[in-house]
Design a protein around this motif. Structure first.
Motif, mmCIF file in Angstrom:
data_model
loop_
_atom_site.group_PDB
_atom_site.id
_atom_site.type_symbol
_atom_site.label_atom_id
_atom_site.label_comp_id
_atom_site.label_asym_id
_atom_site.label_seq_id
_atom_site.Cartn_x
_atom_site.Cartn_y
_atom_site.Cartn_z
ATOM 1 N N LEU A 96 0.756 -0.789 0.511
ATOM 2 C CA LEU A 96 -0.147 0.325 -0.133
ATOM 3 C C LEU A 96 1.296 1.492 -0.032
ATOM 4 C CD1 LEU A 96 -2.997 -1.175 2.802
ATOM 5 C CD2 LEU A 96 -2.557 -1.379 0.131
ATOM 6 N N SER A 97 0.377 1.797 0.214
ATOM 7 C CA SER A 97 1.071 3.481 0.200
ATOM 8 C C SER A 97 2.504 4.030 0.828
ATOM 9 C CB SER A 97 -0.148 4.692 0.004
ATOM 10 O OG SER A 97 -1.184 5.053 1.283
ATOM 11 N N THR A 134 -7.513 3.005 -6.983
ATOM 12 C CA THR A 134 -7.711 3.369 -5.390
ATOM 13 C C THR A 134 -7.579 4.950 -6.049
ATOM 14 O OG1 THR A 134 -6.261 3.688 -3.649
ATOM 15 C CG2 THR A 134 -4.951 2.977 -5.725
ATOM 16 N N ILE A 135 -7.857 5.308 -4.763
ATOM 17 C CA ILE A 135 -7.986 6.699 -4.877
ATOM 18 C C ILE A 135 -6.255 7.454 -4.949
ATOM 19 C CG2 ILE A 135 -10.201 7.861 -3.497
ATOM 20 C CD1 ILE A 135 -8.168 7.782 -1.309
ATOM 21 N N TYR A 159 3.155 3.512 -5.283
ATOM 22 C CA TYR A 159 1.952 3.014 -5.551
ATOM 23 C C TYR A 159 0.855 2.939 -6.127
ATOM 24 C CZ TYR A 159 -2.296 1.290 -2.969
ATOM 25 O OH TYR A 159 -3.721 0.467 -2.898
ATOM 26 N N PHE A 186 -10.953 1.732 -5.392
ATOM 27 C CA PHE A 186 -11.144 1.838 -4.148
ATOM 28 C C PHE A 186 -11.351 3.510 -3.056
ATOM 29 C CE2 PHE A 186 -11.468 -2.805 -4.419
ATOM 30 C CZ PHE A 186 -12.794 -2.923 -4.456
ATOM 31 N N PRO A 187 -11.834 3.567 -2.111
ATOM 32 C CA PRO A 187 -11.161 4.449 -1.129
ATOM 33 C C PRO A 187 -10.812 3.224 -0.162
ATOM 34 C CG PRO A 187 -14.418 4.374 -1.195
ATOM 35 C CD PRO A 187 -13.756 3.435 -2.357
ATOM 36 N N GLY A 188 -11.363 4.366 0.982
ATOM 37 C CA GLY A 188 -9.547 3.598 2.240
ATOM 38 C C GLY A 188 -11.019 2.789 2.733
ATOM 39 N N GLY A 199 -1.259 1.376 4.898
ATOM 40 C CA GLY A 199 -1.713 2.919 3.745
ATOM 41 C C GLY A 199 -1.853 4.174 5.047
ATOM 42 N N THR A 200 -2.341 5.198 3.715
ATOM 43 C CA THR A 200 -2.427 6.465 4.749
ATOM 44 C C THR A 200 -3.824 6.382 4.840
ATOM 45 O OG1 THR A 200 -1.196 7.143 2.328
ATOM 46 C CG2 THR A 200 -2.155 8.410 3.662
ATOM 47 N N THR A 201 -4.901 5.995 4.627
ATOM 48 C CA THR A 201 -6.538 5.218 5.660
ATOM 49 C C THR A 201 -6.310 4.757 6.525
ATOM 50 O OG1 THR A 201 -7.136 4.071 3.922
ATOM 51 C CG2 THR A 201 -7.329 6.294 2.580
ATOM 52 N N TRP A 294 -4.356 13.412 -2.672
ATOM 53 C CA TRP A 294 -5.587 12.475 -2.928
ATOM 54 C C TRP A 294 -6.043 13.305 -2.850
ATOM 55 C CZ3 TRP A 294 -4.334 7.325 0.263
ATOM 56 C CH2 TRP A 294 -3.661 6.637 -0.542
HETATM 57 C C1 AKB Z 1 -3.802 3.294 1.535
HETATM 58 O O1 AKB Z 1 -4.115 4.384 1.989
HETATM 59 O O2 AKB Z 1 -2.566 3.446 0.703
HETATM 60 C C2 AKB Z 1 -4.790 2.488 0.892
HETATM 61 C C3 AKB Z 1 -5.384 2.987 -0.723
HETATM 62 C C4 AKB Z 1 -5.846 4.039 -0.237
HETATM 63 O O3 AKB Z 1 -5.310 2.408 -1.475
HETATM 64 N N1 AKB Z 1 -6.040 2.688 2.025
#
Ligand code: AKB
Length: 330
Positions: A96-97, A134-135, A159, A186-188, A199-201, A294
């Motif tokens: 992930l990010s 992803t977003i 990512y 997808f969102p978080g 991830g960032t979410t 984002w």
């Molecule tokens: C992330 O935060 O990297 C993931 C995503 C939004 O793709 N959860």
């Protein structure tokens, strides 16, 4: 319902009267086990095969088939497809990010080389492919509120770059070789019983666990950082619904899907209705810059009008269901 997805599998397998076989890669991440549960109910326990390179708990083996699959080992993947008569792949393996930025060479291997293997495998064996985007596939140059399906995509994380690469490669393989490639951005994703993993979410998952355990939550994003989010059940349903939708009626192969958008402050306000004495502090770190690049709000009107996507959980319902699962029962 008797679906086109099921029909596709029946068509593929009329010769041997076999049932459909779906392989889920990276299945020990946030989404795999939940998706297998939903899909096994619909398509049969033994027709959905979980895979990963990690050895799971015994309980995972008890729910249905689990096998070793290394997406960086093409021969291993070929052997699995042939031995298990796989005809569809849900490709969840990815860094992930935030964790991707911490290990860029590994992210390039898993998220780019691994994806190349999956595409070639699907082409060789004529497999249907679901690829989550992803977003994070958008960047600071994209319109952020709302972010449409088709717009500028210049992400600033490895990512995001690898997800744009996957989206484009999938659409290329679809047009060039007829690959049945389907992709949702997808969102978080917020879930109670599985962890998001880098991830960032992720803050929007951590807050619930901290609220029921220590009642102290330190947020790694600023209070006003707005991001699109979704409860896991909506996410899993969107995958099944999209995969079952008749291919001919899709105008695109990659769609935004969304449920809600909120800031940490808005989430805290709602969480405090369940845990009023929750103490919250804000300590933004390197994930803030990622979040700032984002979308704030995702335009998923095409998914809604074309294949009937709709979410069930808004912020209030999300908090209700998360606390229902996580609050200790007395
Ligand atoms: C992330 O935060 O990297 C993931 C995503 C939004 O793709 N959860």
């Amino acid at each position: 319902s008797s679906t086109v997805f099921t029909q596709h599998f029946q068509n593929v397998h009329t010769k041997s009267q076999d049932n459909p076989k779906i392989l889920i890669t990276g299945s020990l991440g946030q989404l795999g086990f939940g998706l297998a549960k939903v899909m096994r109910q619909r398509y049969g326990k033994n027709n959905v095969i979980l895979s990963d390179i990690i050895k799971p708990n015994k309980s995972v083996y008890e729910t249905g088939p689990f096998i070793y699959a290394d997406i960086l080992d093409f021969k291993n993947l070929q052997e699995i497809v042939v031995t298990h008569q796989i005809d569809s792949i849900v490709h969840f393996s990815a860094l992930l990010s935030a964790i991707g930025e911490a290990n860029i060479p590994l992210a390039m291997k898993v998220n780019i080389e691994g994806v190349h293997n999956i595409f070639e495998l699907c082409r060789q064996y004529n497999l249907r492919l679901f690829f989550p985007s992803t977003i994070g596939a958008f960047g600071p140059d994209s319109p952020r509120n709302p972010t449409p399906d088709l717009t500028i995509q210049r992400p600033r994380t490895i990512y995001g770059v690898s997800k744009v690469h996957g989206e484009l490669l999938g659409e290329y393989y679809h047009h060039k070789f007829g690959l049945d490639f389907r992709c949702l951005r997808f969102p978080g994703i917020i879930s109670a019983d599985t962890n998001p993993g880098g991830g960032t979410t992720d803050y929007a998952v951590h807050i619930f666990h901290d609220a029921v355990s220590t009642k102290k939550f330190e947020c790694f994003l600023q209070p006003d950082t707005r991001l699109p989010m979704m409860y896991i059940d909506d996410c899993l349903n969107s995958i099944v619904q999209f995969m079952e939708y008749s291919c001919e009626n899709l105008s695109m192969r990659t769609y935004n899907v969304n449920a809600m958008s909120f800031t940490p402050a808005e989430l805290v306000e709602e969480v405090k209705k369940h845990v009023p004495d929750l103490e919250v502090t804000y300590k933004p770190d390197e994930r803030q810059a990622i979040a700032d690049s984002w979308p704030e709000c995702f335009d998923d009107s095409k998914a809604r009008s074309e294949w009937g996507w709709s979410h069930k959980y808004d912020l209030k319902e999300l908090c209700n269901v998360m606390f229902k699962y996580l609050m200790p029962k007395n």
